[in-house]
Scaffold this active site. Sequence first.
Site, mmCIF file in Angstrom:
data_model
loop_
_atom_site.group_PDB
_atom_site.id
_atom_site.type_symbol
_atom_site.label_atom_id
_atom_site.label_comp_id
_atom_site.label_asym_id
_atom_site.label_seq_id
_atom_site.Cartn_x
_atom_site.Cartn_y
_atom_site.Cartn_z
ATOM 1 N N SER A 75 12.613 -0.641 8.112
ATOM 2 C CA SER A 75 13.947 -0.124 7.826
ATOM 3 C C SER A 75 14.861 -0.339 9.038
ATOM 4 C CB SER A 75 13.833 1.360 7.435
ATOM 5 O OG SER A 75 15.072 1.876 7.021
ATOM 6 N N ASP A 165 14.466 -2.439 -3.604
ATOM 7 C CA ASP A 165 15.013 -1.632 -2.521
ATOM 8 C C ASP A 165 16.473 -1.249 -2.785
ATOM 9 O OD1 ASP A 165 15.627 -0.446 -0.112
ATOM 10 O OD2 ASP A 165 14.974 -2.123 1.129
ATOM 11 N N HIS A 200 11.851 0.752 -0.888
ATOM 12 C CA HIS A 200 12.274 0.541 0.494
ATOM 13 C C HIS A 200 11.137 0.677 1.503
ATOM 14 C CE1 HIS A 200 14.892 0.366 3.924
ATOM 15 N NE2 HIS A 200 14.535 1.573 4.336
#
Length: 251
Positions: A75, A165, A200
């Site tokens: 991330s 995502d 994600h």
Amino acid sequence: MLDLWGMVGGLLEYRSALFASRGFASLSVAYMGHKDLPGPQHIMSVGDSYFKSAFQLLQDHCQVDADRIGVIGLSYGVVPTLRIATTIGFKPSCLICINGAVGSPLLDEDGKSKMFESDQKHWEFDDRGYVSFRNVSLPDNLPPESKRKVENITCPLMYIVGEDDLCTASTENADVIEEALRSAGKSHQFTRLSYPGAGHLIEPPYTPCSRASLWKTKPEKLFTLWEVTPHPTLLLKKMPGRGSWSLWKPI
């Protein structure tokens, strides 16, 4: 391995523990949201010198080969991962980037960040008021000066994409990195793993997944979206480790 988590902050060591269980020395680095760091916990108050020190700590360890240190970022952790490889001066032996961007509108020239809430023009809300940050990281929405010169990377780079995502424009950022390396004659350095239906946070097997979770409580509650639709049966039986996992309250 230098292990960098995302904007949730704090010190998360379970991934480093998994590396260690396979014989890899691994250092988890807290760079925001930790009581022992300077400045407000909701921003990144440490810069390039901090990550340089962490890399140097691994290099200097008597049981670590100084020429074989990789960096993994998840991330927002992808931003300092690429920064380490392109500007800091150390040369990692490999990079693993999981659903992250090639730059950030939040960073200054020293690699420190401003408040995440300072620019909300690319936030997208659904009919329940849950927010997707995906458009924030679209390459076309990133300030040009914030984008890392990934063509200067000299080591192998694996980019892992969750195609579902809703927090990061992962596919588009992977495309940018792949094209930059191809144009620099470095196609052989790039590997993409792309998982349909994955969200994600690409996590270890059997961790719980959720489509959305509580991002913050002050000044008001804000829920963030991780993926379009969770697939718990598929995640656990067919593709362990895929999907999104929340450190907060699943909903």
